[in-house]
Design a protein around this motif. Structure first.
Motif, mmCIF file in Angstrom:
data_model
loop_
_atom_site.group_PDB
_atom_site.id
_atom_site.type_symbol
_atom_site.label_atom_id
_atom_site.label_comp_id
_atom_site.label_asym_id
_atom_site.label_seq_id
_atom_site.Cartn_x
_atom_site.Cartn_y
_atom_site.Cartn_z
ATOM 1 N N ASN A 42 0.827 -1.209 0.000
ATOM 2 C CA ASN A 42 0.000 0.000 0.000
ATOM 3 C C ASN A 42 0.863 1.262 0.000
ATOM 4 O O ASN A 42 0.549 2.236 -0.684
ATOM 5 C CB ASN A 42 -0.948 0.015 1.204
ATOM 6 C CG ASN A 42 -2.195 -0.786 0.964
ATOM 7 O OD1 ASN A 42 -2.661 -0.915 -0.160
ATOM 8 N ND2 ASN A 42 -2.755 -1.333 2.026
ATOM 9 N N LEU A 43 1.945 1.256 0.770
ATOM 10 C CA LEU A 43 2.831 2.420 0.812
ATOM 11 C C LEU A 43 3.470 2.674 -0.545
ATOM 12 O O LEU A 43 3.534 3.820 -1.008
ATOM 13 C CB LEU A 43 3.900 2.245 1.893
ATOM 14 C CG LEU A 43 3.412 2.406 3.327
ATOM 15 C CD1 LEU A 43 4.463 1.922 4.314
ATOM 16 C CD2 LEU A 43 3.028 3.865 3.603
ATOM 17 N N VAL A 44 3.932 1.618 -1.192
ATOM 18 C CA VAL A 44 4.544 1.778 -2.518
ATOM 19 C C VAL A 44 3.490 2.253 -3.516
ATOM 20 O O VAL A 44 3.760 3.133 -4.342
ATOM 21 C CB VAL A 44 5.203 0.459 -2.995
ATOM 22 C CG1 VAL A 44 5.671 0.572 -4.429
ATOM 23 C CG2 VAL A 44 6.369 0.101 -2.092
ATOM 24 N N VAL A 79 5.559 -6.455 -6.573
ATOM 25 C CA VAL A 79 6.471 -5.330 -6.768
ATOM 26 C C VAL A 79 7.630 -5.777 -7.647
ATOM 27 O O VAL A 79 7.877 -6.980 -7.827
ATOM 28 C CB VAL A 79 7.041 -4.770 -5.436
ATOM 29 C CG1 VAL A 79 5.938 -4.264 -4.525
ATOM 30 C CG2 VAL A 79 7.925 -5.776 -4.728
ATOM 31 N N ALA A 80 8.322 -4.786 -8.175
ATOM 32 C CA ALA A 80 9.550 -5.048 -8.933
ATOM 33 C C ALA A 80 10.622 -4.113 -8.396
ATOM 34 O O ALA A 80 10.339 -2.970 -8.023
ATOM 35 C CB ALA A 80 9.323 -4.808 -10.419
ATOM 36 N N ARG A 81 11.831 -4.632 -8.332
ATOM 37 C CA ARG A 81 12.979 -3.797 -7.968
ATOM 38 C C ARG A 81 13.649 -3.398 -9.268
ATOM 39 O O ARG A 81 13.913 -4.237 -10.130
ATOM 40 C CB ARG A 81 13.954 -4.583 -7.099
ATOM 41 C CG ARG A 81 13.426 -4.895 -5.722
ATOM 42 C CD ARG A 81 14.439 -5.745 -4.965
ATOM 43 N NE ARG A 81 13.991 -6.039 -3.628
ATOM 44 C CZ ARG A 81 14.148 -7.218 -3.045
ATOM 45 N NH1 ARG A 81 14.756 -8.207 -3.669
ATOM 46 N NH2 ARG A 81 13.716 -7.415 -1.822
ATOM 47 N N GLU A 82 13.939 -2.100 -9.376
ATOM 48 C CA GLU A 82 14.557 -1.575 -10.596
ATOM 49 C C GLU A 82 15.702 -0.652 -10.223
ATOM 50 O O GLU A 82 15.711 -0.064 -9.148
ATOM 51 C CB GLU A 82 13.518 -0.778 -11.404
ATOM 52 C CG GLU A 82 12.307 -1.601 -11.802
ATOM 53 C CD GLU A 82 11.221 -0.760 -12.450
ATOM 54 O OE1 GLU A 82 11.175 0.464 -12.204
ATOM 55 O OE2 GLU A 82 10.405 -1.329 -13.180
ATOM 56 N N ARG A 83 16.625 -0.516 -11.128
ATOM 57 C CA ARG A 83 17.732 0.417 -10.913
ATOM 58 C C ARG A 83 17.186 1.840 -10.919
ATOM 59 O O ARG A 83 16.330 2.193 -11.722
ATOM 60 C CB ARG A 83 18.787 0.296 -12.013
ATOM 61 C CG ARG A 83 19.566 -0.980 -11.939
ATOM 62 C CD ARG A 83 20.691 -0.823 -10.933
ATOM 63 N NE ARG A 83 21.300 -2.117 -10.692
ATOM 64 C CZ ARG A 83 21.710 -2.519 -9.512
ATOM 65 N NH1 ARG A 83 21.607 -1.757 -8.466
ATOM 66 N NH2 ARG A 83 22.242 -3.699 -9.362
ATOM 67 N N LEU A 92 15.112 1.061 -6.776
ATOM 68 C CA LEU A 92 13.779 1.566 -6.464
ATOM 69 C C LEU A 92 12.802 0.404 -6.503
ATOM 70 O O LEU A 92 12.962 -0.534 -7.296
ATOM 71 C CB LEU A 92 13.337 2.630 -7.467
ATOM 72 C CG LEU A 92 14.119 3.935 -7.461
ATOM 73 C CD1 LEU A 92 13.646 4.848 -8.591
ATOM 74 C CD2 LEU A 92 13.969 4.640 -6.114
ATOM 75 N N VAL A 93 11.789 0.481 -5.667
ATOM 76 C CA VAL A 93 10.741 -0.533 -5.635
ATOM 77 C C VAL A 93 9.489 0.116 -6.204
ATOM 78 O O VAL A 93 9.105 1.214 -5.794
ATOM 79 C CB VAL A 93 10.467 -1.000 -4.183
ATOM 80 C CG1 VAL A 93 9.344 -2.013 -4.153
ATOM 81 C CG2 VAL A 93 11.733 -1.552 -3.563
ATOM 82 N N ARG A 94 8.858 -0.552 -7.166
ATOM 83 C CA ARG A 94 7.605 -0.040 -7.728
ATOM 84 C C ARG A 94 6.553 -1.130 -7.665
ATOM 85 O O ARG A 94 6.863 -2.323 -7.751
ATOM 86 C CB ARG A 94 7.785 0.472 -9.145
ATOM 87 C CG ARG A 94 8.010 -0.612 -10.171
ATOM 88 C CD ARG A 94 7.718 -0.174 -11.602
ATOM 89 N NE ARG A 94 8.021 -1.262 -12.503
ATOM 90 C CZ ARG A 94 7.205 -2.276 -12.744
ATOM 91 N NH1 ARG A 94 6.037 -2.354 -12.168
ATOM 92 N NH2 ARG A 94 7.562 -3.238 -13.573
ATOM 93 N N ALA A 95 5.315 -0.702 -7.499
ATOM 94 C CA ALA A 95 4.193 -1.653 -7.481
ATOM 95 C C ALA A 95 3.932 -2.135 -8.899
ATOM 96 O O ALA A 95 4.068 -1.382 -9.859
ATOM 97 C CB ALA A 95 2.947 -0.982 -6.918
ATOM 98 N N ALA A 96 3.572 -3.404 -9.023
ATOM 99 C CA ALA A 96 3.232 -3.980 -10.330
ATOM 100 C C ALA A 96 1.834 -3.499 -10.710
ATOM 101 O O ALA A 96 0.841 -3.941 -10.135
ATOM 102 C CB ALA A 96 3.290 -5.502 -10.269
#
Length: 149
Positions: A42-44, A79-83, A92-96
């Motif tokens: 939820n935070l992401v 979520v996915a971790r990305e550069r 950075l962590v982003r929600a799918a």
């Protein structure tokens, strides 16, 4: 009288908080997510892409705990971790986004109930309530930060 109303508001906020926590628990359980994992998702979703450290701070979690949360969320496709494009060493962590509908569908009933409740108020009253809730959320963030220091 004003003091009594303030007490009634605090009691109602406590009840609302509890009911929403229980709702979130049920939604998280349907999605097969632990409460802490659902909170972090939820935070992401709310804040957009975040670094793991910033997310840990927002959630009031130790960074090592956050690593386990992110591992579980990533493995489940939430979520996915990305550069970080601004710092190649950072992540950075982003929600799918493709999974977002699953969460929203489980909140359909509550969102419908909230729409019904809002029809009972004028635009000015809704603006007042929204401002009160924003200030309450900010106070909650400050109190959480104080407890996690």
């Amino acid at each position: 009288m004003k003091r009594r109303l303030a007490i009634q508001i605090k009691e109602a906020m406590r009840d609302a908080s509890l009911q929403l926590a229980l709702l979130n628990h049920q939604v998280g359980a349907r999605l097969k997510l632990r409460d802490v994992d659902f909170d972090c998702l939820n935070l992401v979703s709310q804040h957009g892409s975040l670094g793991p450290g910033a997310l840990a701070k927002l959630a009031g979690l130790h960074p090592a705990t956050m690593t386990g949360v992110l591992d579980r969320l990533e493995k489940a496709g939430w979520v996915a971790r990305e550069r970080d494009p601004d710092d190649r060493r950072a992540v950075l962590v982003r929600a799918a986004k493709e999974r977002g509908r699953e969460v929203l569908d489980l909140f359909d009933d509550m969102n419908g109930k909230m729409d019904e409740i809002c029809t009972d108020y004028t635009a000015d009253e809704l603006a007042l309530i929204a401002g009160f809730l924003r200030r309450t959320a900010a106070a909650g963030r400050e109190a959480t930060a104080t407890l996690t220091e």
